[in-house]
Structures are given as C-alpha cells and as structure tokens.
Design a protein around this motif. Structure first.
Motif: not given
Length: 244
Positions: A153-170, A175-186
């Motif tokens: 649950a990392p905090e993101l401080e800017e909007s933008g297109s992000i690449d995420i990569v998840l690694d396992d125990y070894s 898992f890897s994928k690109t997401y468009d993340f939009t910062l929200v003024e809640f």
C-alpha cells in the motif's frame, strides 16, 4: 481505624476505576485485531477484499483483478488518512491459489518478495520495497503465513502512467502491468466512483464490543472485589489485634 478505612475505600475505588478502563482498552484492542483477522479470513475464502479494505480505509476503488496459474492480484486505489491529511495509496493484494514458496517467519533474509513501481514514460523509480526501510527486517510473503495473503500500500504523490512489477519469494517476476493512476483530492461529501470505508457506527456494530467487554469486565471486577474485600478484612483484623 476510621481514617484507615476511609483511605482504603478511596484507594479501592480508584483501583476499581483503573481496572475498568484497563479492561475496556485491552478488550477493545483485542476485538479490533480479531475483526481484522476475521475480515482477512473472509477475504481469502470469498476472494473479495472490499470488506477488509473498507474496515481500514476512508474510501477505495477497485482498479483491477487478475488471476494467473498461481496467484490472484487485486488492485485498488485507496484513500487513507494520516492526522488531517488524506493519502492516495496504490494497493495490491496478492493471494496464492496454488502451492508456492513463502516466508514462514517474520524475519527471512532470503525472501525476495517485493514490488517495484516506475514511471512508464521516464523509467524513474517511484517506489520499491527493496529500498523501503520498513521492510529491512520483515519478509513480505510472511503475510501468507499470518493472513493467507500479503499486500502493498505505497503512497503515490503524483498522477501518471506507472509500471508495476511484483516478484515472488525467489525474486522471479509473477505480475507486471501498466496502470494510469490519477491522484484524487478527496472530498468526503463527493466521493465520485469511490466506496466509502465503514462509518464509526458501522465499525461499532461490526465489533459488537459490549458482547466482548462485558464478560471481561464482570470477571475482572469480580476478582478484584473478592481480593479487595479479603485484603480489607485481613488488614482490619490485624489492625484491631495490634490495637489490643
């Protein structure tokens, strides 16, 4: 003698109040943790993390849900709160659906489980568990041992297109994928497509504190009263004997 009894009664009342509040706090904390684990168990069984997130967040929105041969990945945009500030978190819940390797102890130096988030346009590192000091001594995948899943649950401080990569125990990518993340003024008055977390009244109903604190209060207060009366009687007896 009379002065002693007044002092002893006052002391007993103060101690009784302390026991009451200590028991209340202790049982509330215990019940809070119990509900956390109950919702975690429910998430594993049902494959639905909404109630688990709703219990801990201000608001949330599911972004994605992907299943592979070995894992399920549930991706959320979560609004958390720190003091009077709202935080935008990019949360990924990882649940194994097959036999996989994971840490069975909290401290496991060979656990390479982690997440890396980079800017998809510039390749600039945004977040990595590898550089997060919070994970220096903690094995990420130990969550499977405790909860049946683990999450980021990392905090993101800017909007933008992000690449995420998840690694396992070894340390292998799972898992890897690109997401468009939009910062929200809640705005709590206008949540848009987000789902609000549990209200205080809903949490109180979920915890059902009275059903758990009342038996503990009765038990602790009863034990105290028995000991208090016995001690008072003994002290009174010895003081009278000494006076004679």
């Amino acid at each position: 003698m009379k002065k002693f009894m007044v002092f002893y009664i006052a002391f007993s009342i103060i101690f009784l109040v302390m026991i009451y509040f200590f028991t209340l706090v202790q049982e509330t904390n215990k019940r809070t943790l119990d509900v956390f684990y109950e919702l975690a168990d429910e998430a594993v069984v049902m494959g639905d993390f909404d109630p688990f997130i709703k219990y801990q967040s201000i608001a949330f929105e599911q972004i994605d849900e992907v299943y592979t041969q070995f894992y399920g990945f549930h991706v959320y945009h979560v609004i958390a709160q720190l003091d009077d500030q709202y935080l935008n978190q990019f949360s990924v819940f990882v649940i194994p659906i097959s036999d996989i390797s994971y840490a069975t102890e909290l401290e496991d130096p060979i656990d390479l489980t982690g997440i890396t988030i980079t800017d998809s346009l510039t390749d600039q590192l945004i977040y990595s568990t590898e550089t997060d000091s919070d994970y220096d001594k903690y094995a990420v995948s130990y969550g499977i041992e405790k909860l049946g899943f683990y999450y980021y649950a990392p905090e993101l401080e800017e909007s933008g297109s992000i690449d995420i990569v998840l690694d396992d125990y070894s340390g292998n990518p799972i898992f890897s994928k690109t997401y468009d993340f939009t910062l929200v003024e809640f705005d709590p008055e206008n949540v848009g497509s987000f789902t609000l977390g549990y209200s205080q009244s809903e949490i109180e109903e979920l915890m059902d504190l009275s059903s758990y604190t009342q038996p503990a209060l009765i038990q602790n207060i009863t034990i105290f009263v028995i000991i208090d009366i016995s001690m008072g009687g003994l002290l009174n007896f010895f003081l009278k004997k000494k006076k004679l």
